[in-house]
Write a protein that holds these residues in place. Structure first.
Motif, PDB file in Angstrom:
ATOM      1  N   THR A  30       3.371  64.732 -46.901  1.00 39.88           N
ATOM      2  CA  THR A  30       4.750  64.117 -46.498  1.00 39.88           C
ATOM      3  C   THR A  30       5.986  63.801 -46.061  1.00 39.88           C
ATOM      4  OG1 THR A  30       4.875  66.704 -46.678  1.00 39.88           O
ATOM      5  CG2 THR A  30       5.328  66.837 -48.437  1.00 39.88           C
ATOM      6  N   THR A  31       5.329  63.234 -45.377  1.00 39.08           N
ATOM      7  CA  THR A  31       6.013  62.188 -44.345  1.00 39.08           C
ATOM      8  C   THR A  31       5.570  61.338 -44.177  1.00 39.08           C
ATOM      9  OG1 THR A  31       4.152  62.450 -42.784  1.00 39.08           O
ATOM     10  CG2 THR A  31       5.938  64.162 -42.713  1.00 39.08           C
ATOM     11  N   TYR A  32       5.114  60.607 -45.388  1.00 37.32           N
ATOM     12  CA  TYR A  32       4.285  59.378 -45.573  1.00 37.32           C
ATOM     13  C   TYR A  32       5.112  58.562 -46.695  1.00 37.32           C
ATOM     14  CZ  TYR A  32       1.552  59.610 -41.811  1.00 37.32           C
ATOM     15  OH  TYR A  32       0.863  59.405 -40.379  1.00 37.32           O
ATOM     16  N   ALA A  33       5.484  57.557 -46.630  1.00 35.00           N
ATOM     17  CA  ALA A  33       5.978  57.050 -48.561  1.00 35.00           C
ATOM     18  C   ALA A  33       4.388  56.380 -48.384  1.00 35.00           C
ATOM     19  CB  ALA A  33       6.185  55.916 -48.455  1.00 35.00           C
ATOM     20  N   MET A  34       3.625  56.067 -49.358  1.00 34.21           N
ATOM     21  CA  MET A  34       2.935  55.810 -49.971  1.00 34.21           C
ATOM     22  C   MET A  34       2.603  54.384 -51.258  1.00 34.21           C
ATOM     23  SD  MET A  34       0.065  57.787 -49.437  1.00 34.21           S
ATOM     24  CE  MET A  34      -0.556  57.105 -49.653  1.00 34.21           C
ATOM     25  N   ALA A  98      -0.342  54.175 -46.653  1.00 34.30           N
ATOM     26  CA  ALA A  98       0.267  54.803 -46.417  1.00 34.30           C
ATOM     27  C   ALA A  98       0.777  55.181 -45.056  1.00 34.30           C
ATOM     28  CB  ALA A  98      -0.474  56.563 -45.965  1.00 34.30           C
ATOM     29  N   HIS A  99       2.559  54.215 -45.303  1.00 33.59           N
ATOM     30  CA  HIS A  99       3.198  53.978 -44.105  1.00 33.59           C
ATOM     31  C   HIS A  99       4.468  55.218 -43.836  1.00 33.59           C
ATOM     32  CE1 HIS A  99       5.108  51.416 -41.822  1.00 33.59           C
ATOM     33  NE2 HIS A  99       6.729  51.229 -42.738  1.00 33.59           N
ATOM     34  N   TYR A 100       5.043  54.846 -42.624  1.00 28.95           N
ATOM     35  CA  TYR A 100       6.201  56.133 -42.468  1.00 28.95           C
ATOM     36  C   TYR A 100       6.979  56.218 -43.449  1.00 28.95           C
ATOM     37  CZ  TYR A 100       3.500  57.591 -38.484  1.00 28.95           C
ATOM     38  OH  TYR A 100       2.759  58.244 -37.467  1.00 28.95           O
ATOM     39  N   GLU A 101       7.468  54.291 -43.577  1.00 32.49           N
ATOM     40  CA  GLU A 101       8.328  53.991 -44.787  1.00 32.49           C
ATOM     41  C   GLU A 101       8.721  53.159 -45.798  1.00 32.49           C
ATOM     42  OE1 GLU A 101      11.986  53.227 -40.223  1.00 32.49           O
ATOM     43  OE2 GLU A 101      10.796  52.238 -41.688  1.00 32.49           O
ATOM     44  N   LEU A 102       8.967  53.303 -46.957  1.00 33.01           N
ATOM     45  CA  LEU A 102       9.036  52.596 -48.120  1.00 33.01           C
ATOM     46  C   LEU A 102       9.097  51.030 -47.477  1.00 33.01           C
ATOM     47  CD1 LEU A 102       8.827  53.034 -50.873  1.00 33.01           C
ATOM     48  CD2 LEU A 102      11.048  52.967 -51.109  1.00 33.01           C
TER      49      LEU A 102
END
Length: 122
Positions: A30-34, A98-102
């Motif tokens: 839930t802390t990652y944008a995909m 996966a990355h922290y931001e979109l």
């Protein structure tokens, strides 16, 4: 070690549908944008779609807009890519990341799956 495992690829006729899944483990999902990217023979890696950690924001490549839908189930640590009205030019290996931001930029993504092959016959 973070793992992203894609599934759901295969061979489909033009106009058909597939749903890809990407199951994540060993990360706080839930802390990652995909994101979903694809790599076709002779081409560079191409952005397909991405979704924010909450699912509230999505972004699509123009080439798939209106045909593909990205979604996620945070309870299952899984992101999906529903692909409808498939075309032969959608043939590629599809990767989730996966990355922290979109983001639409592949180099910004921290973690990658091994990919799943999608082949669309004409």
């Amino acid at each position: 070690q973070v793992q992203l495992v894609e599934s759901g690829g295969g061979l489909v006729q033009a106009g058909g549908s597939l749903r890809l899944s990407c199951a994540a483990s060993r990360l706080t999902f839930t802390t990652y944008a995909m994101g979903w990217f694809r790599h076709a023979p002779g081409k560079g890696r191409e952005f397909v779609a991405a979704i924010s950690w909450s699912g509230g924001s999505t972004v699509y490549a123009d080439s798939v807009k209106g045909r593909f839908t990205i979604s996620r189930d945070n309870a299952k640590n899984t992101v999906y890519l529903q692909m409808n009205s498939l075309k032969p030019e959608d043939t590629a290996i599809y990767y989730c990341a996966a990355h922290y931001e979109l983001s639409t930029k592949s180099y910004e993504y921290n973690y990658w799956g091994q990919g799943t092959q999608v082949t669309v016959s004409s």
